[in-house]
Scaffold this motif. Structure first.
Motif, PDB file in Angstrom:
ATOM      1  N   GLN A   1      35.847  39.922  53.007  1.00 38.71           N
ATOM      2  CA  GLN A   1      35.813  39.771  51.544  1.00 38.71           C
ATOM      3  C   GLN A   1      37.253  39.732  51.029  1.00 38.71           C
ATOM      4  OE1 GLN A   1      33.130  42.896  50.012  1.00 38.71           O
ATOM      5  NE2 GLN A   1      31.530  41.398  50.378  1.00 38.71           N
TER       6      GLN A   1
ATOM      7  N   ASN B   1      32.497  35.738  49.176  1.00 42.10           N
ATOM      8  CA  ASN B   1      33.309  36.614  48.326  1.00 42.10           C
ATOM      9  C   ASN B   1      34.780  36.557  48.751  1.00 42.10           C
ATOM     10  OD1 ASN B   1      34.150  38.500  46.520  1.00 42.10           O
ATOM     11  ND2 ASN B   1      33.058  40.233  47.433  1.00 42.10           N
TER      12      ASN B   1
ATOM     13  N   ARG C   1      42.362  40.080  42.388  1.00 37.56           N
ATOM     14  CA  ARG C   1      41.453  38.927  42.553  1.00 37.56           C
ATOM     15  C   ARG C   1      41.411  38.047  41.301  1.00 37.56           C
ATOM     16  NH1 ARG C   1      38.814  40.422  47.330  1.00 37.56           N
ATOM     17  NH2 ARG C   1      37.110  38.942  47.246  1.00 37.56           N
TER      18      ARG C   1
HETATM   19  C1  NAG Z   1      33.819  41.170  46.620  1.00 30.17           C
HETATM   20  O1  NAG Z   1      34.823  41.807  47.362  1.00 30.17           O
HETATM   21  C2  NAG Z   1      35.567  42.782  46.644  1.00 30.17           C
HETATM   22  C3  NAG Z   1      36.663  43.278  47.563  1.00 30.17           C
HETATM   23  O2  NAG Z   1      36.143  43.707  48.783  1.00 30.17           O
HETATM   24  C4  NAG Z   1      34.631  43.882  46.171  1.00 30.17           C
HETATM   25  O3  NAG Z   1      35.352  44.830  45.406  1.00 30.17           O
HETATM   26  C5  NAG Z   1      33.509  43.285  45.339  1.00 30.17           C
HETATM   27  O4  NAG Z   1      32.580  44.293  44.994  1.00 30.17           O
HETATM   28  C6  NAG Z   1      32.801  42.199  46.121  1.00 30.17           C
HETATM   29  N1  NAG Z   1      31.827  41.535  45.272  1.00 30.17           N
HETATM   30  C7  NAG Z   1      30.594  41.274  45.698  1.00 30.17           C
HETATM   31  C8  NAG Z   1      29.738  40.549  44.728  1.00 30.17           C
HETATM   32  O5  NAG Z   1      30.190  41.576  46.799  1.00 30.17           O
END
Ligand code: NAG
Ligand code: NAP
Length: 292
Positions: free
Chosen positions: A161, A206, A251
């Motif tokens: 992610q 993500n 982000r």
């Molecule tokens: C996407 O990744 C970020 C960083 O790991 C995290 O904080 C966020 O909750 C994630 N969003 C989803 C929709 O999974």
């Protein structure tokens, strides 16, 4: 009338308050232990990004062509507190090398959290010289290698992610003379990465993509390039590097640095294209433009 004005002012105040309270705060610990690739980190802004990340306790893999410089940057990263620091030497004109950087970094880091794409080839500050080979070279280094690395890094970043940070320029939002091919390569980055960001959302990948719109920064190479032709106050590379990292960690879709001038020019270009380009041309010291 007074009532309406008060209402609008209060509404604006509320919106601003909401914006500031709801935007997450940056903390250096966000980067602790993160595995990061930084391209073009032998000098300039990339070098400063590496030092900030080292101080924050990240694992860094840096790349550029000049081995002696990379070695020194790696040593300094280790002394500043990097969790680990490695370098990979080669030219981003070669797409196989661009892919190899990601593959080798994955082995060194056991994964990847952030890909910071920052390198550029040198291109002068002068009239377009009708040299197609040079345009191809600039597009390969400044644009296509970014795509090649992104393709290789996407599965790794999906897993973690993670984030892609793309260092662009005001020249990638507002066209200007004397950087014709460079500007084209930076506009290409906006088209590619701002479109890809939407597909990632649609496909529930993500991975954040942060496009960095920079104004003039006081790196040695940039100062040499514009010398005599553009007399503008540059912003400091250390501060610029930190803003780039913050944008990636939070982000954000885009960051503008220095904020006011880059944002102003971008908005003005959208509203009244000719006014802003004319203003820019008038700032140039035409008699000092070197022959291409
Ligand atoms: C996407 O990744 C970020 C960083 O790991 C995290 O904080 C966020 O909750 C994630 N969003 C989803 C929709 O999974
Ligand atoms: N400085 C500014 O005023 C300014 C303004 C707007 C945007 N930006 C953007 O900010 C980023 C960094 O700019 P900067 O001024 O810090 O640049 P810089 O000081 O010129 O550094 C460029 C880096 O790229 C590397 N590089 C050059 N050619 C390469 C190649 N063929 N293959 C691989 N690496 C190569 C260089 O190392 P080697 O020579 O060792 O390979 C160096 O590490 C760029 O994306 C630039 O467009 C800068």
């Amino acid at each position: 009338m007074g009532l309406l004005k008060n209402f609008l002012l209060s509404l604006m105040g509320l919106l601003l308050a909401y914006y500031f309270y709801s935007s997450p705060e940056f903390k250096p610990e966000m980067l602790k232990g993160k595995r990061v690739i930084i391209t073009g980190a032998s000098t300039g802004i990339g070098e400063q990004i590496a030092y900030h990340l080292a101080k924050m306790g990240a694992h860094v893999v840096i790349t550029a062509r000049t081995e002696e410089k990379l070695k020194k940057v790696v040593d300094k990263c280790l002394s500043l507190g990097a969790a680990s620091a490695h370098f990979i030497t080669g030219s981003m004109e070669d797409m196989a090398f661009a892919r190899q950087v990601v593959i080798r970094a994955e082995k060194l880091l056991q994964g990847l959290d952030m890909l910071i794409l920052n390198h550029i080839t040198t291109s002068g500050f002068t009239y377009f010289n009708n040299d197609l080979e040079n345009v191809l070279h600039i597009m390969k280094v400044n644009y296509l290698s970014y795509v090649a690395m992104t393709i290789k890094a996407t599965p790794l970043l999906k897993k973690s992610q993670g984030s892609i940070v793309v260092v662009s320029s005001l020249a990638g939002k507002v066209p200007g003379p004397l950087t014709v091919a460079y500007s084209a390569s930076k506009f290409a980055l906006d088209g590619f990465f701002s479109s890809l960001r939407q597909e990632f959302i649609m496909q529930k990948k993500n991975i954040s993509i942060t496009l960095c719109i920079l104004g003039l920064i006081d790196t040695e190479n940039a100062m040499k390039t514009i010398s005599g032709v553009l007399d503008s106050e540059p912003a400091p590379k250390e501060d610029c590097a930190l803003e780039i990292i913050k944008g990636g960690a939070l982000r954000q879709d885009e960051i503008y640095y220095s904020f006011l001038s880059t944002k102003f020019h971008t908005v003005m270009r959208a509203l009244t294209p000719n006014l802003i380009t004319e203003h820019f041309r008038k700032k140039l010291n035409v008699k000092n433009i070197k022959s291409p």
